[in-house]
Design an enzyme around this catalytic site. Structure first.
Site, PDB file in Angstrom:
ATOM      1  N   ASN A   8      54.744  32.146  24.514  1.00 39.53           N
ATOM      2  CA  ASN A   8      55.621  33.024  23.740  1.00 39.53           C
ATOM      3  C   ASN A   8      55.861  32.358  22.394  1.00 39.53           C
ATOM      4  OD1 ASN A   8      57.631  34.591  22.666  1.00 39.53           O
ATOM      5  ND2 ASN A   8      59.165  34.099  24.241  1.00 39.53           N
ATOM      6  N   LYS A  10      57.370  33.488  19.900  1.00 41.49           N
ATOM      7  CA  LYS A  10      58.648  33.902  19.297  1.00 41.49           C
ATOM      8  C   LYS A  10      58.422  34.247  17.817  1.00 41.49           C
ATOM      9  CE  LYS A  10      60.987  31.251  22.839  1.00 41.49           C
ATOM     10  NZ  LYS A  10      62.162  30.503  23.261  1.00 41.49           N
ATOM     11  N   HIS A  95      63.719  39.076  27.570  1.00 43.46           N
ATOM     12  CA  HIS A  95      63.850  37.635  27.308  1.00 43.46           C
ATOM     13  C   HIS A  95      65.317  37.325  26.997  1.00 43.46           C
ATOM     14  CE1 HIS A  95      63.509  33.749  25.338  1.00 43.46           C
ATOM     15  NE2 HIS A  95      62.338  33.629  25.941  1.00 43.46           N
ATOM     16  N   GLU A  97      66.646  35.720  24.771  1.00 42.06           N
ATOM     17  CA  GLU A  97      67.001  35.886  23.350  1.00 42.06           C
ATOM     18  C   GLU A  97      67.208  37.362  23.002  1.00 42.06           C
ATOM     19  OE1 GLU A  97      63.692  33.515  22.000  1.00 42.06           O
ATOM     20  OE2 GLU A  97      64.654  31.792  22.953  1.00 42.06           O
ATOM     21  N   GLU A 162      63.702  31.938  33.545  1.00 43.03           N
ATOM     22  CA  GLU A 162      63.952  31.007  32.458  1.00 43.03           C
ATOM     23  C   GLU A 162      65.445  30.684  32.419  1.00 43.03           C
ATOM     24  OE1 GLU A 162      60.591  31.356  29.293  1.00 43.03           O
ATOM     25  OE2 GLU A 162      62.200  32.720  28.768  1.00 43.03           O
ATOM     26  N   GLY A 168      64.243  25.602  24.952  1.00 43.36           N
ATOM     27  CA  GLY A 168      64.247  24.944  23.643  1.00 43.36           C
ATOM     28  C   GLY A 168      65.205  23.766  23.562  1.00 43.36           C
ATOM     29  N   SER A 206      61.404  24.636  28.344  1.00 39.85           N
ATOM     30  CA  SER A 206      60.970  23.273  28.017  1.00 39.85           C
ATOM     31  C   SER A 206      59.774  22.802  28.855  1.00 39.85           C
ATOM     32  CB  SER A 206      62.138  22.289  28.133  1.00 39.85           C
ATOM     33  OG  SER A 206      63.162  22.637  27.214  1.00 39.85           O
TER      34      SER A 206
HETATM   35  P1  13P Z   1      60.732  26.604  25.298  1.00 39.79           P
HETATM   36  O1  13P Z   1      59.440  26.327  26.029  1.00 39.79           O
HETATM   37  O2  13P Z   1      60.646  26.342  23.832  1.00 39.79           O
HETATM   38  O3  13P Z   1      61.891  25.974  25.965  1.00 39.79           O
HETATM   39  O4  13P Z   1      60.967  28.195  25.397  1.00 39.79           O
HETATM   40  C1  13P Z   1      60.874  28.811  26.618  1.00 39.79           C
HETATM   41  C2  13P Z   1      60.867  30.281  26.409  1.00 39.79           C
HETATM   42  O5  13P Z   1      61.879  30.861  26.051  1.00 39.79           O
HETATM   43  C3  13P Z   1      59.604  31.001  26.623  1.00 39.79           C
HETATM   44  O6  13P Z   1      59.804  32.375  26.647  1.00 39.79           O
END
Ligand code: 13P
Length: 243
Positions: A8, A10, A95, A97, A162, A168, A206
């Site tokens: 992803n 983003k 997601h 976010e 997740e 992150g 992560s």
């Molecule tokens: P990270 O791998 O940067 O922690 O992000 C995970 C994520 O949100 C994937 O959709």
């Protein structure tokens, strides 16, 4: 079941970098194999560039979101059909976010997932608890509710777990956290849908080359959804090799 290794991206990467990363990965993953499938989810404005870059390879394309309606007066949104026509096979839906910054709730996520399936996309439906819920020991309750309310009634879909506090942050859930939650999700799926054992459950938060082997070897982990580390060709490729 093949492991799904999804990146992803983003809101990252310009056009050249997106095309180059996709092209390089497609060269490495030219042929399909029986261990894993690579899925790239670029910003939607680069979907067609990435589709061109991976053409003829075994790499699949995913969108980061999709609208719940087929067409109409929805400024700034993209329909499942448009994403399909741009080359997408998958779409991330719900997601954390999107849940946080766009106030998406389970009801909306379910309708997005159902519309995606109707139009031939495979939704990757994201669930996961925030840190406060984890600290209070409410993670199963929260994720159980997300599963019960946001999954489509039928059709092919993928679930991505997740934990929001691991996204992150460099904090990964412990192997025991991952094992316990994925087992819980599998049993929650069994109550919600037919053929629950065929639904792929991905872990995200992560994930890196260093922790991917252990995560991917955990029971009921059918792949990973990778954010930051998917922007780095070597890291992402190493994660795939751990499958
Ligand atoms: P990270 O791998 O940067 O922690 O992000 C995970 C994520 O949100 C994937 O959709």
């Amino acid at each position: 079941m093949k492991k799904l290794i999804a990146g992803n991206w983003k809101m990252n990467l310009g056009r050249n970098d997106a095309g180059n990363l996709a092209r390089n990965l497609a060269e490495k993953a030219a042929q399909a194999n029986d261990k894993y499938e690579l899925i790239l989810c670029p910003p939607s404005v680069w979907l067609t560039d990435v589709a061109d870059a991976i053409k003829g390879s075994a790499v699949k394309l995913g969108a980061q979101d999709v609208h719940e309606q087929d067409k109409g007066a929805f400024t700034g949104n993209l329909s499942a059909n448009m994403l399909k026509e741009a080359g997408a096979a998958y779409a991330l839906i719900g997601h954390s976010e999107r849940r946080q910054y766009h106030r998406e709730d389970n009801v909306l996520i379910k309708s997005k997932a159902e519309n995606a399936i109707k139009n031939g996309l495979i939704p990757i439906i994201c669930v996961g608890e925030v840190e406060e819920d984890r600290n209070a020991g409410r993670q199963n309750e929260v994720v159980g509710q997300q599963i019960a309310e946001s999954l489509p009634a039928s059709g092919e879909f993928v679930v991505a777990y997740e934990p929001v506090w691991a996204i992150g942050t460099g904090k990964t859930a412990t192997p025991e956290d991952v094992r316990a939650m994925h087992a819980f999700i599998r049993s929650a799926l069994a109550k919600a849908v037919d053929r629950a054992e065929q639904v792929a459950i991905l872990y995200g938060g992560s994930v890196k080359a260093a922790n991917a082997p252990e995560i991917l070897a955990t029971p009921n982990v059918d792949g990973v959804l990778v954010g930051g580390a998917s922007l780095d060709e070597k890291e992402f490729w190493a994660i795939a090799q751990a499958a």
